[in-house]
Scaffold this motif. Structure first.
Motif, PDB file in Angstrom:
ATOM      1  N   CYS A   1      -2.111  -1.050  -3.467  1.00 50.85           N
ATOM      2  CA  CYS A   1      -3.140  -0.027  -3.246  1.00 50.85           C
ATOM      3  C   CYS A   1      -2.501   1.341  -3.238  1.00 50.85           C
ATOM      4  N   ILE A   2      -3.278   2.294  -3.718  1.00 43.85           N
ATOM      5  CA  ILE A   2      -2.933   3.690  -3.512  1.00 43.85           C
ATOM      6  C   ILE A   2      -4.042   4.259  -2.629  1.00 43.85           C
ATOM      7  N   VAL A   3      -3.631   4.983  -1.605  1.00 43.79           N
ATOM      8  CA  VAL A   3      -4.547   5.456  -0.572  1.00 43.79           C
ATOM      9  C   VAL A   3      -4.366   6.961  -0.414  1.00 43.79           C
ATOM     10  N   ARG A   4      -5.459   7.649  -0.250  1.00 42.94           N
ATOM     11  CA  ARG A   4      -5.359   9.102  -0.014  1.00 42.94           C
ATOM     12  C   ARG A   4      -4.606   9.375   1.274  1.00 42.94           C
ATOM     13  N   GLY A   5      -3.788  10.429   1.240  1.00 43.03           N
ATOM     14  CA  GLY A   5      -2.997  10.821   2.394  1.00 43.03           C
ATOM     15  C   GLY A   5      -3.862  11.252   3.521  1.00 43.03           C
TER      16      GLY A   5
ATOM     17  N   LYS B   1     -11.943   5.519  -1.000  1.00 45.56           N
ATOM     18  CA  LYS B   1     -10.823   5.642  -0.056  1.00 45.56           C
ATOM     19  C   LYS B   1      -9.495   5.197  -0.644  1.00 45.56           C
ATOM     20  N   ALA B   2      -9.537   4.207  -1.550  1.00 47.50           N
ATOM     21  CA  ALA B   2      -8.299   3.635  -2.090  1.00 47.50           C
ATOM     22  C   ALA B   2      -8.615   2.960  -3.413  1.00 47.50           C
TER      23      ALA B   2
ATOM     24  N   LYS C   1       0.741   5.480   0.356  1.00 51.55           N
ATOM     25  CA  LYS C   1      -0.006   6.671   0.754  1.00 51.55           C
ATOM     26  C   LYS C   1       0.354   7.798  -0.215  1.00 51.55           C
ATOM     27  N   LEU C   2      -0.651   8.529  -0.671  1.00 52.04           N
ATOM     28  CA  LEU C   2      -0.454   9.555  -1.686  1.00 52.04           C
ATOM     29  C   LEU C   2      -0.499  10.963  -1.121  1.00 52.04           C
ATOM     30  N   ASP C   3       0.280  11.839  -1.732  1.00 50.50           N
ATOM     31  CA  ASP C   3       0.188  13.259  -1.457  1.00 50.50           C
ATOM     32  C   ASP C   3      -0.607  13.962  -2.559  1.00 50.50           C
TER      33      ASP C   3
ATOM     34  N   CYS D   1       0.845  -1.190   0.000  1.00 47.92           N
ATOM     35  CA  CYS D   1       0.000   0.000   0.000  1.00 47.92           C
ATOM     36  C   CYS D   1       0.883   1.244   0.000  1.00 47.92           C
TER      37      CYS D   1
END
Length: 123
Positions: free
Chosen positions: A119-123, A106-107, A78-80, A76
């Motif tokens: 997964c990419i997940v919102r920061g 959410k992801a 976490k994205l900026d 996973c």
């Protein structure tokens, strides 16, 4: 007190280590490990974590979420940046997007060029 362990490396099996390392380098901005070659490539990640990619003959890609070819590993990130923007950028780099998306807004679950889900997940 149990021994304290520090995670220092994660290695993914794949058919083409340099190509998969390039995908993750472009996706994350991590620097290539100086001893990368055709059989093992690595990226120097955050906090001293090495992300490695090792050549496996007859590699069988995961088929997430189908358990007939298990996911093997799930990473996973976490994205900026905006989730849609990140997804579009990763798809341009060669990621895939499975139909099954269990996380709503959410992801997002994507797959790298060797088929590993992440997964990419919102920061």
């Amino acid at each position: 007190m149990p021994p304290q362990m520090k995670l220092v490396a994660i290695t993914l099996d794949c058919p083409d280590p340099p190509a998969l390392a390039l995908f993750y380098q472009q996706a994350t901005g991590h620097e290539p490990h100086p001893k990368s070659d055709a059989d093992f490539a690595g990226l120097n990640g955050e906090h001293g974590l090495l992300i490695g990619f090792q050549r496996v003959d007859d590699y069988r890609a995961p088929s997430w979420p189908d358990p007939n070819a298990p996911q093997q590993l799930h990473i996973c990130f976490k994205l900026d940046e905006d989730l849609d923007v990140a997804e579009a950028r990763l798809l341009e780099l060669g990621a895939g997007k499975p139909d099954h998306q269990p996380h709503g807004d959410k992801a997002r679950v994507l797959t790298d060029p060797a088929g590993h889900p992440f997964c990419i997940v919102r920061g």
